[in-house]
Design a protein around this motif. Structure first.
Motif, PDB file in Angstrom:
ATOM      1  N   ALA A   1      -5.047   3.689  -1.467  1.00 48.35           N
ATOM      2  CA  ALA A   1      -3.829   3.560  -0.677  1.00 48.35           C
ATOM      3  C   ALA A   1      -3.360   4.915  -0.162  1.00 48.35           C
ATOM      4  CB  ALA A   1      -2.714   2.905  -1.505  1.00 48.35           C
TER       5      ALA A   1
ATOM      6  N   LEU B   1       0.813  -1.204   0.000  1.00 51.95           N
ATOM      7  CA  LEU B   1       0.000   0.000   0.000  1.00 51.95           C
ATOM      8  C   LEU B   1       0.848   1.257   0.000  1.00 51.95           C
ATOM      9  CD1 LEU B   1      -2.732  -0.947   2.621  1.00 51.95           C
ATOM     10  CD2 LEU B   1      -3.003  -0.797   0.146  1.00 51.95           C
TER      11      LEU B   1
ATOM     12  N   PRO C   1      -3.222  -4.857   1.184  1.00 52.24           N
ATOM     13  CA  PRO C   1      -4.654  -4.630   1.297  1.00 52.24           C
ATOM     14  C   PRO C   1      -5.408  -5.942   1.440  1.00 52.24           C
ATOM     15  CG  PRO C   1      -3.931  -4.331  -0.959  1.00 52.24           C
ATOM     16  CD  PRO C   1      -2.698  -4.469  -0.125  1.00 52.24           C
TER      17      PRO C   1
ATOM     18  N   ASP D   1      -4.564   5.174   3.299  1.00 56.65           N
ATOM     19  CA  ASP D   1      -3.718   4.457   4.247  1.00 56.65           C
ATOM     20  C   ASP D   1      -2.454   5.250   4.568  1.00 56.65           C
ATOM     21  OD1 ASP D   1      -5.038   1.677   4.588  1.00 56.65           O
ATOM     22  OD2 ASP D   1      -5.035   1.975   2.435  1.00 56.65           O
TER      23      ASP D   1
END
Length: 342
Positions: free
Chosen positions: A168, A153, A213, A171
């Motif tokens: 991503a 990610l 993920p 994240d």
């Protein structure tokens, strides 16, 4: 790993919009950073900037108005480059600004194809980095000195962070919030933004690689059950029994859906729970260890130090959200954070 020196509040983030720019990339930092509060004050100050202020074309053919020029990056603590549809010829003005920001010791980040700007500036030479998986081979080919990680990610290597494509970037921003203000704040932001909880990587001063993920939901119920029972000793057999499958099938599902073994995934969750308890309670270390399933204070120390570079006591001193003199929250079986979205 966060420095023990006080963090500027608000922390200034300049997001550079190359043209054409991804609208989604630009929306992510605002979505998450604007939800951070520290002692009632905004945790971040966000500014969008671009090489040619005014109308900026997006990758979808729309036009956005961005009024600030690249000079806005000079006052930022973090400079982030959004993804662009023109990765073949990054604007030399943007490249120069990013290079100067890194030389000044600022934190640098990119989302998706923004990594090509960082690579053109020389910031990724000899470093681990990532980009959208469909562009990883191209990044590797054009910049062979970059250690391209195409299946994660996001990656942090020193002060330089790169995220792969699309969500991503969420994240990565949550990782930055967690690094700046701690796991409890990041988890709160994730809940407010209705996104999956933080998917963490190794919290060391070297390259940091998160869990891949989650792909699939066959083991989602068992993952949720495990997170609600982190204070218990859970074996592979326990997890398989809950899922109603064999240990072999469970292991295969976890690898397919999370990229790691069931016990590796469980350890990640235990450490994250320990960090949150260190931040939000004054429980003694042995109680923190039992509450998150790490067993003993020695085991807690080992795992937290390996993940963060800090002892549990030092981590609490840096990230505690308790007012001086506040007591521990009463707890028998602590509630776990929400399970990762399948």
């Amino acid at each position: 790993m966060r420095s023990s020196s006080p963090l500027p509040v608000p922390h200034r983030v300049a997001v550079i919009a190359p043209s054409p720019v991804s609208m989604f990339n630009l929306a992510i930092p605002e979505l998450l950073f604007e939800k951070v509060e520290v002692d009632g004050r905004p945790g971040y100050e966000l500014v969008l900037c671009t090489a040619d202020p005014g109308q900026v074309v997006t990758t979808g053919g729309y036009a956005l108005r961005i009024d600030r020029g690249l000079e806005a990056a000079a006052d930022a603590d973090t400079v982030m480059v959004a993804g662009t549809g023109d990765r073949y010829a990054p604007d030399p003005r943007t490249v120069a600004v990013v290079r100067a920001a890194e030389a000044a010791g600022k934190r640098i980040a990119s989302i998706c194809s923004g990594a090509f700007v960082l690579a053109e500036a020389g910031l990724l030479e000899g470093r681990a980095a990532t980009t959208y998986h469909g562009l990883a081979a191209e990044l590797r080919r054009r910049y062979p000195s970059v250690d391209v990680q195409g299946d994660v990610l996001y990656v942090q290597d020193g002060q330089v962070m790169t995220a792969s494509g699309y969500a991503a970037g969420i994240d990565l921003c949550l990782h930055m919030i967690r690094t700046d203000y701690g796991a409890a704040v990041a988890n709160t932001v994730a809940r407010l933004a209705l996104v999956a909880p933080v998917r963490p990587g190794g919290q060391t001063q070297f390259t940091q690689t998160p869990l891949p993920p989650v792909r699939g939901n066959a083991s989602a119920d068992t993952r949720g059950w495990a997170m609600r029972n982190l204070d218990r000793t859970l074996t592979l057999a326990d997890l398989a029994r809950h899922a109603g499958v064999s240990v072999r099938t469970l292991t295969r599902r976890f690898h397919a859906e999370t990229g790691v073994s069931p016990l590796q995934w469980l350890l990640h969750q235990r450490i994250e729970r320990a960090k949150e308890l260190l931040e939000t309670t004054s429980l003694p270390m042995d109680q923190v260890a039992r509450a998150c399933g790490l067993g003993t204070a020695d085991s807690l120390r080992q795992h937290v130090h390996r993940r963060t570079g800090l002892t549990p006591s030092a981590y609490r001193a840096v990230f505690s959200r308790l007012a001086p003199g506040a007591g521990a929250r009463p707890t028998t079986r602590p509630s776990a954070p929400p399970a990762p979205a399948p």
